[in-house]
Design an enzyme around this catalytic site. Structure first.
Site, mmCIF file in Angstrom:
data_model
loop_
_atom_site.group_PDB
_atom_site.id
_atom_site.type_symbol
_atom_site.label_atom_id
_atom_site.label_comp_id
_atom_site.label_asym_id
_atom_site.label_seq_id
_atom_site.Cartn_x
_atom_site.Cartn_y
_atom_site.Cartn_z
ATOM 1 N N ARG A 1 0.820 -1.212 0.000
ATOM 2 C CA ARG A 1 0.000 0.000 0.000
ATOM 3 C C ARG A 1 0.857 1.268 0.000
ATOM 4 N NH1 ARG A 1 -4.781 -2.234 4.070
ATOM 5 N NH2 ARG A 1 -6.051 -3.133 2.395
ATOM 6 N N LYS B 1 -15.418 -15.955 6.973
ATOM 7 C CA LYS B 1 -16.859 -15.925 7.236
ATOM 8 C C LYS B 1 -17.702 -15.770 5.974
ATOM 9 C CE LYS B 1 -16.484 -13.902 11.878
ATOM 10 N NZ LYS B 1 -16.891 -12.746 12.730
ATOM 11 N N GLY C 1 -5.887 -6.892 0.703
ATOM 12 C CA GLY C 1 -5.829 -7.547 1.998
ATOM 13 C C GLY C 1 -4.979 -8.798 2.020
ATOM 14 N N GLY D 1 -12.124 -4.540 1.315
ATOM 15 C CA GLY D 1 -13.501 -4.221 1.691
ATOM 16 C C GLY D 1 -14.167 -3.271 0.719
#
Length: 405
Positions: free
Chosen positions: A39, A207, A360, A384
């Site tokens: 990043r 998840k 990520g 995200g």
């Protein structure tokens, strides 16, 4: 509606002007050392252009979740050091966010200087739900660059957040999209509205609930939806197979069963699993077939047969989007699945596919395997934000940049 870009700002002229840049420096640390500078590297082109054009550059960013108060473990000091190295000039680090040290340093900037403010989330107003509180911090940030200042949004990883340094400052200053943000949006448009088929999406992570909305949005549009990682076990359980002590969202089993009923023709689940007797790098392992399931141990990676099947499916794709590892890749013993998928996507890219690695953990995994960024068409800096864009949500940090005309 349109968005003004860095090119527009540079054309207007920035020499001698203060420019506030919102970057994304939320990099992984291990003992204070940056383990993946991706990043930071991605921010360099925008910052370099501003520096070369003579702007007085003030950069704001966050690291981790410090809960609105200073946390020495989450200082941006390591970032300032690495950014200095990449820009080839000293990057000052303010001792505070918008306090006396930040003000004094901002006033002392000369053309081409760079000041990095301390972790913006050390100030509780950054993430406040109260609009008035965020606006106060935004005004303090604007004070640092002065009346003729400008704002450049270059932290794609936070544009899905309505936060002071992302959203509110853009309402107070002339606002522009930095090169990183503009590139990310162009890439995401390509995999949502200009897709070349066959289109394959690979989703991993822990998840199902985190990826449910993107599954709902993409399943009707893709040719292949590959699911691995911890989230796969809820799907496997929904098929009626036991999964031992693996990650499982009991409240999502019915949802997964419904998704399989509706999209079973495109969803690909693991056929075999690497089962460990404990969550540890030195765990004893065995292979279990998902049709039979397993009652003891926990699944920590997809099995060799699944790697082969997934690789074959991905090999024929013309567009690939990947978000989330296939297993606990941080442990070498359980990194084979993620490595196999990464190499399959890289091979598809070599054969002409357009591939996007969705930020990520996936980006960290790619780099940990020694695969160059150039092996993929694009490695996103915002996991995200990428997912919410693909879900069709409005991203506040992008919407606020839009202007009439």
């Amino acid at each position: 509606m349109s968005v003004r870009t860095l090119k527009d700002l540079l054309a207007e002229g920035v020499s001698g002007r203060g420019v506030l840049v919102r970057s994304d420096f939320n990099v992984p640390l291990d003992g204070g050392e940056i383990t993946d500078p991706g990043r930071i590297l991605a921010s360099v082109p925008t910052l370099s252009q501003l520096v070369d054009a003579g702007a007085k550059v003030i950069v704001t960013a966050h690291l981790g979740r410090p809960k609105g108060e200073p946390d020495p473990a989450l200082s941006l000091a390591p970032v300032a050091a690495r950014l200095s190295q990449e820009l080839g000039r000293n990057v000052q680090l303010a001792a505070d966010v918008v306090g006396s040290d930040a003000l004094a340093r901002a006033e002392g900037l000369t053309d081409g200087d760079v000041l990095l403010l301390e972790n913006i989330r050390f100030d509780p107003r950054e993430t406040a739900k109260d609009d008035a509180e965020r606006a106060k911090l935004a005004r303090d940030l604007v004070e640092l660059v002065g009346d003729d200042g400008a704002f450049v949004s270059d932290g794609f990883g936070v544009v899905h957040r309505k936060q002071a340094s992302v959203y509110d400052v853009a309402e107070l200053l002339p606002a522009y999209a930095g090169d990183l943000v503009a590139t990310e949006v162009d890439v995401l448009k390509r995999i949502t509205s200009e897709v070349e088929h066959p289109y394959a999406v690979v989703l991993g992570g822990s998840k199902v609930s985190d990826k449910l909305a993107v599954i709902e949005a993409l399943a009707p549009k893709v040719d292949t939806l590959v699911i691995g990682g911890g989230m796969a076990f809820t799907f496997i359980k929904a098929q009626g197979s036991p999964v031992g002590d693996s990650l499982l969202q009991e409240d999502m089993i019915d949802t997964c069963r419904d998704l399989l009923d509706r999209f079973g023709d495109v969803i690909h689940l693991p056929h075999d699993i690497v089962v460990a007797d404990k969550f540890a790098a030195d765990a004893e392992t065995s292979i279990a077939f998902t049709r039979d399931g397993f009652t003891e141990g926990m699944g920590l990676d997809i099995g060799p047969g699944t790697v082969e099947r997934f690789s074959a499916v991905l090999g024929g794709a013309k567009t690939v989007f990947w978000n989330g590892p296939m297993g606990v890749f941080e442990f070498e013993k359980f990194s084979t699945g993620t490595r196999g998928v990464a190499e399959a996507i890289a091979a598809a890219t070599q054969d002409g596919a357009f591939s996007v690695v969705g930020g990520g953990d996936s980006a960290a995994a790619v780099r940990s395997f020694g695969l160059p960024d150039s092996a993929f068409s694009h490695i996103s800096t915002g996991g995200g934000a990428s997912l919410e864009y693909l879900e069709g949500k409005e991203l506040p940090g992008l919407a606020v940049l839009e202007t009439e005309g």
